[in-house]
Scaffold this motif. Sequence first.
Motif, PDB file in Angstrom:
ATOM      1  N   SER A  52     -18.984  -2.051   6.099  1.00 13.09           N
ATOM      2  CA  SER A  52     -18.814  -3.076   5.059  1.00 13.09           C
ATOM      3  C   SER A  52     -19.464  -2.574   3.684  1.00 13.09           C
ATOM      4  O   SER A  52     -19.947  -1.493   3.623  1.00 13.09           O
ATOM      5  N   ARG A  56     -24.426  -5.279   1.446  1.00 16.80           N
ATOM      6  CA  ARG A  56     -24.306  -6.470   2.344  1.00 16.80           C
ATOM      7  C   ARG A  56     -25.295  -6.331   3.873  1.00 16.80           C
ATOM      8  O   ARG A  56     -25.543  -5.354   3.951  1.00 16.80           O
ATOM      9  N   LYS A  58     -24.425  -6.797   6.795  1.00 18.68           N
ATOM     10  CA  LYS A  58     -23.820  -6.239   7.752  1.00 18.68           C
ATOM     11  C   LYS A  58     -23.835  -4.622   7.851  1.00 18.68           C
ATOM     12  O   LYS A  58     -23.745  -4.090   8.781  1.00 18.68           O
ATOM     13  N   GLU A  62     -24.510  -1.918  10.829  1.00 21.77           N
ATOM     14  CA  GLU A  62     -23.537  -0.995  11.018  1.00 21.77           C
ATOM     15  C   GLU A  62     -24.024   0.512  10.995  1.00 21.77           C
ATOM     16  O   GLU A  62     -23.687   1.220  11.689  1.00 21.77           O
ATOM     17  N   LEU A 112     -16.536  -5.475  14.335  1.00 23.70           N
ATOM     18  CA  LEU A 112     -15.686  -6.668  14.166  1.00 23.70           C
ATOM     19  C   LEU A 112     -16.788  -7.753  14.388  1.00 23.70           C
ATOM     20  O   LEU A 112     -17.076  -8.591  15.484  1.00 23.70           O
ATOM     21  N   HIS A 113     -17.444  -8.142  13.375  1.00 26.86           N
ATOM     22  CA  HIS A 113     -18.315  -9.183  12.849  1.00 26.86           C
ATOM     23  C   HIS A 113     -17.637 -10.626  12.967  1.00 26.86           C
ATOM     24  O   HIS A 113     -18.434 -11.442  13.499  1.00 26.86           O
ATOM     25  N   GLU A 114     -16.718 -10.613  12.812  1.00 29.82           N
ATOM     26  CA  GLU A 114     -15.897 -12.083  12.695  1.00 29.82           C
ATOM     27  C   GLU A 114     -15.782 -12.664  14.174  1.00 29.82           C
ATOM     28  O   GLU A 114     -15.402 -13.740  14.098  1.00 29.82           O
ATOM     29  N   LEU A 115     -15.692 -11.833  15.222  1.00 34.25           N
ATOM     30  CA  LEU A 115     -15.366 -12.356  16.476  1.00 34.25           C
ATOM     31  C   LEU A 115     -16.369 -13.299  16.988  1.00 34.25           C
ATOM     32  O   LEU A 115     -17.866 -13.012  16.672  1.00 34.25           O
ATOM     33  N   PRO A 116     -16.255 -14.425  17.437  1.00 36.79           N
ATOM     34  CA  PRO A 116     -17.285 -15.286  18.212  1.00 36.79           C
ATOM     35  C   PRO A 116     -17.875 -14.573  19.121  1.00 36.79           C
ATOM     36  O   PRO A 116     -17.528 -13.695  20.088  1.00 36.79           O
ATOM     37  N   ARG A 121     -19.117  -8.815  24.358  1.00 31.72           N
ATOM     38  CA  ARG A 121     -18.622  -8.567  23.264  1.00 31.72           C
ATOM     39  C   ARG A 121     -19.309  -7.367  22.441  1.00 31.72           C
ATOM     40  O   ARG A 121     -18.736  -6.511  21.851  1.00 31.72           O
TER      41      ARG A 121
END
Length: 131
Positions: A52, A56, A58, A62, A112-116, A121
Motif C-alpha cells: 500500500s 497508510r 495498512k 504489510e 487483500l485487505h478489502e475482503l471480509p 482468510r
Amino acid sequence: MIHFYRFREGMKTLGVLDAIRMHPDAFRPLFCHEPSPLTADVLEQLFEIRLSAVGRNKRRAEECVVAFWRDYLLDVEEQEGPLQLGGILAFATGANDIPPLGFSPLPSVVFLHELPLRQGRHLPNTNTCIN
C-alpha cells in the motif's frame, strides 16, 4: 518433420552438426536448460511485493508480513521448515523451477485487505493459472 530436416541441414553448414556430435557436453548448455538452484534470495527477488502507499496504516502491517515472508524463505532454505523452496514456488506458480524464459508476469504478493473477514482468510491464496 520437414522443419527438423531443414534445421539439421542448416547445422551441417560450416560443420556445426559434426562439432555437436563430437563434443555434445560442450554444446549441452546451448540446447538444454538446466535450472539454477533456488535460494531464498532468488525467490525474494522473483516475487513482486505490492505494498500500500507509504504512510497508510495498512502499509505498516504489510511490511511486518513481508519481514515474516523473508524469514520464512531463509528458514526453508536452511531446511528448518517442512517445505523446500521449489515447493513454495510450485504453490505460488505451479512450477517447481524458474522456467528458462522466466515468468511473465512475475509472481507477486498482494495484500487483500478489502475482503471480509472469514475463517482461514489469513492464509495465503494463489493463482497458478496466470503463468
